[in-house]
Design a protein around this motif. Structure first.
Motif, PDB file in Angstrom:
ATOM      1  N   GLU A  28       0.830  -1.208   0.000  1.00 12.89           N
ATOM      2  CA  GLU A  28       0.000   0.000   0.000  1.00 12.89           C
ATOM      3  C   GLU A  28       0.863   1.256   0.000  1.00 12.89           C
ATOM      4  O   GLU A  28       0.552   2.236  -0.684  1.00 12.89           O
ATOM      5  N   CYS A  32       0.968   4.118  -2.776  1.00 13.99           N
ATOM      6  CA  CYS A  32       0.723   5.513  -2.400  1.00 13.99           C
ATOM      7  C   CYS A  32       1.833   6.395  -2.962  1.00 13.99           C
ATOM      8  O   CYS A  32       1.562   7.442  -3.560  1.00 13.99           O
ATOM      9  N   ASN A  35       1.450   6.752  -6.705  1.00 14.92           N
ATOM     10  CA  ASN A  35       0.362   7.664  -7.047  1.00 14.92           C
ATOM     11  C   ASN A  35       0.784   9.112  -6.834  1.00 14.92           C
ATOM     12  O   ASN A  35       0.551   9.972  -7.691  1.00 14.92           O
ATOM     13  N   GLN A  94      -4.873  16.736   2.546  1.00 16.03           N
ATOM     14  CA  GLN A  94      -5.604  15.789   1.697  1.00 16.03           C
ATOM     15  C   GLN A  94      -4.666  14.699   1.176  1.00 16.03           C
ATOM     16  O   GLN A  94      -4.998  13.507   1.206  1.00 16.03           O
ATOM     17  N   LYS A  98      -3.846  10.057   2.633  1.00 15.47           N
ATOM     18  CA  LYS A  98      -3.826   8.817   1.853  1.00 15.47           C
ATOM     19  C   LYS A  98      -2.612   7.945   2.171  1.00 15.47           C
ATOM     20  O   LYS A  98      -2.483   6.853   1.639  1.00 15.47           O
TER      21      LYS A  98
END
Length: 118
Positions: A28, A32, A35, A94, A98
């Motif tokens: 993950e 992340c 991304n 924001q 994540k």
């Protein structure tokens, strides 16, 4: 603006994970980072080795003093960091929301203070 996002979690929680849970969390984190990189927000970052590998250095009266471990005893340990580019604090909050370990601990967000050469 650049922001340092410090990842903290309780190493005891991590140590209690099964190998599959640990591998899943790492995957993950990699996703992340990928991304954030693809959107132009990721400037750098790394995971850190456990606190039992750390040392703290202080220089007093010109002499180095080294102690084992991190500076402070806390429930959560510094586990890694993400260096992000964001327009403002709202955007970096924001983005940092994540980061997968935020579910397990906390993310400290610090604006970078650029030092100007003379």
């Amino acid at each position: 603006m650049k922001y340092l996002c410090l990842v903290y979690y309780d190493e005891n929680v991590i140590n209690a994970m099964s190998p599959q849970e640990w591998e899943s969390l790492n995957k993950e984190c990699i996703a992340c980072g990928d991304n954030l990189r693809s959107t132009g927000h990721f400037l750098g970052g790394n995971a850190l080795q456990p606190v039992n590998t750390a040392a703290t250095l202080r220089v007093r009266d010109g002499r180095p003093h080294v102690t084992d471990g991190p500076f402070a005893e806390t429930k959560e340990q510094l586990a890694g960091f993400y260096l992000l580019e964001a327009e403002n604090l709202d955007q970096v909050i924001q983005l940092a929301g994540k980061i997968p370990p935020a579910r397990l601990g906390s993310i400290e967000i610090r604006p970078i203070r650029e030092l100007q050469p003379d």
